[in-house]
Design an enzyme around this catalytic site. Structure first.
Site, PDB file in Angstrom:
ATOM      1  CD  GLU A  73      60.439  34.649  54.184  1.00  0.00           C
ATOM      2  OE1 GLU A  73      59.354  35.253  54.154  1.00  0.00           O
ATOM      3  OE2 GLU A  73      60.546  33.436  54.014  1.00  0.00           O
ATOM      4  CE1 TYR A 119      39.440  43.701  34.840  1.00  0.00           C
ATOM      5  CE2 TYR A 119      38.143  41.698  34.592  1.00  0.00           C
ATOM      6  CZ  TYR A 119      38.274  43.059  34.433  1.00  0.00           C
ATOM      7  OH  TYR A 119      37.272  43.784  33.864  1.00  0.00           O
TER       8      TYR A 119
END
Length: 209
Positions: A73, A119
């Site tokens: 990948e 965050y």
């Protein structure tokens, strides 16, 4: 960071992700950019048991230079390196909750992880979902390239997250933040949620970039 230190760093961070359950078996792959190419975890390797000197190295043309055979990948990684400036690392995991969300219907393909906490906005940003493709199918790289570098992270439909960042540590942190935010979103279920507003998100971008 020289290549030997980069190999050790990559193995140590990969082991940390594995030991804390962010990957299982031989799932997932991680890469980082060097001055003369890329390091990437080998195909069918376990993130918890990498040997630094066996981590794959490729040049910038994609030629295998050293180490074991690279992940099948690799195209997911090069798609980010080619379309986003200053990307120094890419982390692809099969972490439970982000993968679960990649399988869900009726989520916004251009904003699959809602701004639940500051965050996730600061470390990940908006997350796109790209359509399903068979693992190892290089068309997946084309789907990421088609996003034009607008997203630092994507969910691969029915597969899992891929996150890019400026260096290996910040990219691992972002992948962890994405997984924890997905866990919160799944855990909330149908509970009414107070998402961050557009103005609050814009303020985070103004202050933190």
């Amino acid at each position: 960071m020289n290549e030997n230190k980069a190999r050790d760093h990559l193995a140590r961070l990969s082991r940390s992700l594995f030991e804390r359950g962010y990957s299982v078996g031989s799932a997932g792959n991680i890469s980082l950019r060097l001055d003369d190419g890329y390091l990437i975890t080998p195909t069918n390797s376990c993130l918890g048991f990498l040997e630094p000197d066996r981590i794959s190295k490729l040049d910038f043309e994609g030629k295998h230079v050293s180490g074991d055979k690279p992940s099948k990948e690799i195209f997911l990684h090069t798609a980010f390196y080619d379309t986003r400036a200053n990307v120094g690392a890419v982390v692809h995991l099969h972490s439970t909750y982000a993968t679960l969300m990649s399988c869900m219907k009726d989520i916004d393909p251009e904003d699959c992880i809602r701004p639940l906490t500051p965050y996730v906005v600061m470390r990940v940003g908006k997350v796109a979902r790209v359509p399903y493709f068979r693992p190892g199918d290089e068309r997946g790289g084309d789907l990421i390239r088609a996003l034009g570098g607008k997203f630092a992270a994507v969910l691969l439909a029915n597969h899992g997250p891929v996150v890019s960042g400026k260096d290996i540590i910040s990219t691992v942190y972002a992948a962890e933040e994405l997984e924890e935010t997905a866990k919160l979103l799944v855990s909330l279920g149908n509970t009414p949620v107070n998402y961050l507003t557009d103005d609050e998100v814009a303020d985070l971008h103004r202050v933190f970039g």
